[in-house]
Design a protein around this motif. Structure first.
Motif, PDB file in Angstrom:
ATOM      1  N   LEU A 180     -12.658  31.357  38.758  1.00  0.00           N
ATOM      2  CA  LEU A 180     -14.061  31.261  38.370  1.00  0.00           C
ATOM      3  C   LEU A 180     -14.519  32.624  37.858  1.00  0.00           C
ATOM      4  N   ILE A 181     -15.033  32.636  36.627  1.00  0.00           N
ATOM      5  CA  ILE A 181     -15.492  33.885  36.012  1.00  0.00           C
ATOM      6  C   ILE A 181     -16.998  33.785  35.805  1.00  0.00           C
ATOM      7  N   LYS A 182     -17.742  34.694  36.369  1.00  0.00           N
ATOM      8  CA  LYS A 182     -19.193  34.666  36.224  1.00  0.00           C
ATOM      9  C   LYS A 182     -19.602  35.033  34.801  1.00  0.00           C
ATOM     10  N   ARG A 183     -20.664  34.387  34.334  1.00  0.00           N
ATOM     11  CA  ARG A 183     -21.172  34.659  32.985  1.00  0.00           C
ATOM     12  C   ARG A 183     -21.462  36.143  32.800  1.00  0.00           C
ATOM     13  N   GLU A 184     -22.109  36.734  33.803  1.00  0.00           N
ATOM     14  CA  GLU A 184     -22.502  38.138  33.695  1.00  0.00           C
ATOM     15  C   GLU A 184     -21.287  39.041  33.516  1.00  0.00           C
ATOM     16  N   TYR A 185     -20.203  38.693  34.199  1.00  0.00           N
ATOM     17  CA  TYR A 185     -18.993  39.510  34.109  1.00  0.00           C
ATOM     18  C   TYR A 185     -18.377  39.405  32.717  1.00  0.00           C
ATOM     19  N   ILE A 186     -18.347  38.192  32.168  1.00  0.00           N
ATOM     20  CA  ILE A 186     -17.807  38.006  30.812  1.00  0.00           C
ATOM     21  C   ILE A 186     -18.624  38.810  29.807  1.00  0.00           C
ATOM     22  N   LEU A 187     -19.946  38.698  29.911  1.00  0.00           N
ATOM     23  CA  LEU A 187     -20.819  39.390  28.961  1.00  0.00           C
ATOM     24  C   LEU A 187     -20.684  40.901  29.074  1.00  0.00           C
ATOM     25  N   GLN A 188     -20.591  41.395  30.298  1.00  0.00           N
ATOM     26  CA  GLN A 188     -20.440  42.841  30.479  1.00  0.00           C
ATOM     27  C   GLN A 188     -19.119  43.338  29.914  1.00  0.00           C
ATOM     28  N   GLU A 189     -18.052  42.590  30.148  1.00  0.00           N
ATOM     29  CA  GLU A 189     -16.726  43.053  29.759  1.00  0.00           C
ATOM     30  C   GLU A 189     -16.420  42.832  28.279  1.00  0.00           C
ATOM     31  N   VAL A 190     -16.936  41.754  27.697  1.00  0.00           N
ATOM     32  CA  VAL A 190     -16.596  41.434  26.301  1.00  0.00           C
ATOM     33  C   VAL A 190     -17.699  41.865  25.339  1.00  0.00           C
ATOM     34  N   TRP A 191     -18.971  41.653  25.732  1.00  0.00           N
ATOM     35  CA  TRP A 191     -20.093  42.009  24.854  1.00  0.00           C
ATOM     36  C   TRP A 191     -20.689  43.381  25.172  1.00  0.00           C
ATOM     37  N   GLY A 192     -20.538  43.830  26.403  1.00  0.00           N
ATOM     38  CA  GLY A 192     -21.076  45.139  26.763  1.00  0.00           C
ATOM     39  C   GLY A 192     -22.309  45.085  27.631  1.00  0.00           C
ATOM     40  N   ASP A 193     -23.067  43.989  27.601  1.00  0.00           N
ATOM     41  CA  ASP A 193     -24.162  43.779  28.546  1.00  0.00           C
ATOM     42  C   ASP A 193     -24.487  42.294  28.576  1.00  0.00           C
ATOM     43  N   ASP A 194     -25.438  41.910  29.433  1.00  0.00           N
ATOM     44  CA  ASP A 194     -25.656  40.478  29.679  1.00  0.00           C
ATOM     45  C   ASP A 194     -27.067  40.027  29.325  1.00  0.00           C
ATOM     46  N   ASP A 195     -27.604  40.512  28.188  1.00  0.00           N
ATOM     47  CA  ASP A 195     -28.956  40.095  27.845  1.00  0.00           C
ATOM     48  C   ASP A 195     -28.976  38.657  27.327  1.00  0.00           C
ATOM     49  N   TYR A 196     -30.170  38.125  27.125  1.00  0.00           N
ATOM     50  CA  TYR A 196     -30.364  36.707  26.816  1.00  0.00           C
ATOM     51  C   TYR A 196     -29.650  36.290  25.540  1.00  0.00           C
TER      52      TYR A 196
END
Length: 235
Positions: A180-196
């Protein structure tokens, strides 16, 4: 220590002069290009640490320029600076591979802080050499082969060219497969942050990957509502 080199691509000379002035004061080495065509020429002349670009420019727009640069360098940070403030504009930028997006009129202090965050993140991210045991040249995902350096996904005789972000996301999911991979973790690691807006972009990319991987029934991308995703692969 050499100054951080920034390429500023902006057709509004007043805005470009203001931004360049503040960046110069902070010790950055800034080259200015007035449109997308000139921006590409300047990019090819030197090694830059960051690119700041407008979207609407004559001769070649920022989206096209970013796609061309991303095809050459998947890692260089790109920050869009635009008067287009609709969600669809921001989502399009992040789909292409933007690291950040600020709207005009530009708050220079905010822009400087965003630049600092991007550069700090870029410096802290280890660059794994492709082709080593840590990051093989080709990654087997079920019956598919992901050729990460060339951003190609193949199954049998069929080959699909991926965007930089698609290739990065697929490689990341494979590294964390069957968990299970949290959305926030994916966004931080691939996009750089987890904004909307980047969260919206993530959903679009997941839908694309499902379509790309549909010919192998042993692969499944599950959406765990409110939490994240599971990338299931039967090894």
């Amino acid at each position: 220590m050499d100054a951080v080199k920034i390429l500023l691509v902006e057709d509004d000379r007043i805005i470009a002069s203001l931004v360049k002035k503040y960046l110069d004061i902070r010790g950055y080495a800034v080259n200015h290009a007035e449109d997308g065509v000139e921006g590409m020429k300047e990019y090819d002349k030197a090694d830059y640490d960051l690119i700041i670009m407008d979207v609407m420019m004559p001769h070649k727009d920022g989206y096209t320029l970013a796609e061309e640069i991303r095809a050459k360098d998947p890692y260089i940070p790109i920050l869009f600076m635009s008067s287009n403030n609709l969600p669809k504009d921001k989502i399009k930028a992040f789909r292409i591979g933007a690291d950040d997006y600020v709207t005009k009129p530009v708050n220079v202090e905010e822009l400087l802080l965003r630049i600092e965050v991007i550069l700090k993140r870029q410096k802290s991210e280890p660059k794994v050499e492709v082709g080593t045991d840590d990051d093989p040249h080709e990654i087997k995902i079920g019956n598919y082969i992901l050729d990460f350096p060339y951003q190609k996904l193949s199954i049998g005789d069929d080959t699909r060219k991926l965007t930089t972000r698609e290739a990065e996301l697929l490689r990341f999911l494979h590294r964390h497969r069957n968990s299970l991979i949290k959305r926030e973790y994916i966004l931080q690691e691939v996009w750089g942050d987890d904004d909307y807006y980047k969260g919206r972009s993530l959903d679009v990319f997941m839908s694309r990957l499902r379509k790309y991987l549909k010919d192998d029934s042993t692969i499944e991308i599950l959406n765990v509502h409110g939490i994240g995703f599971k990338f299931l692969v039967q090894d």
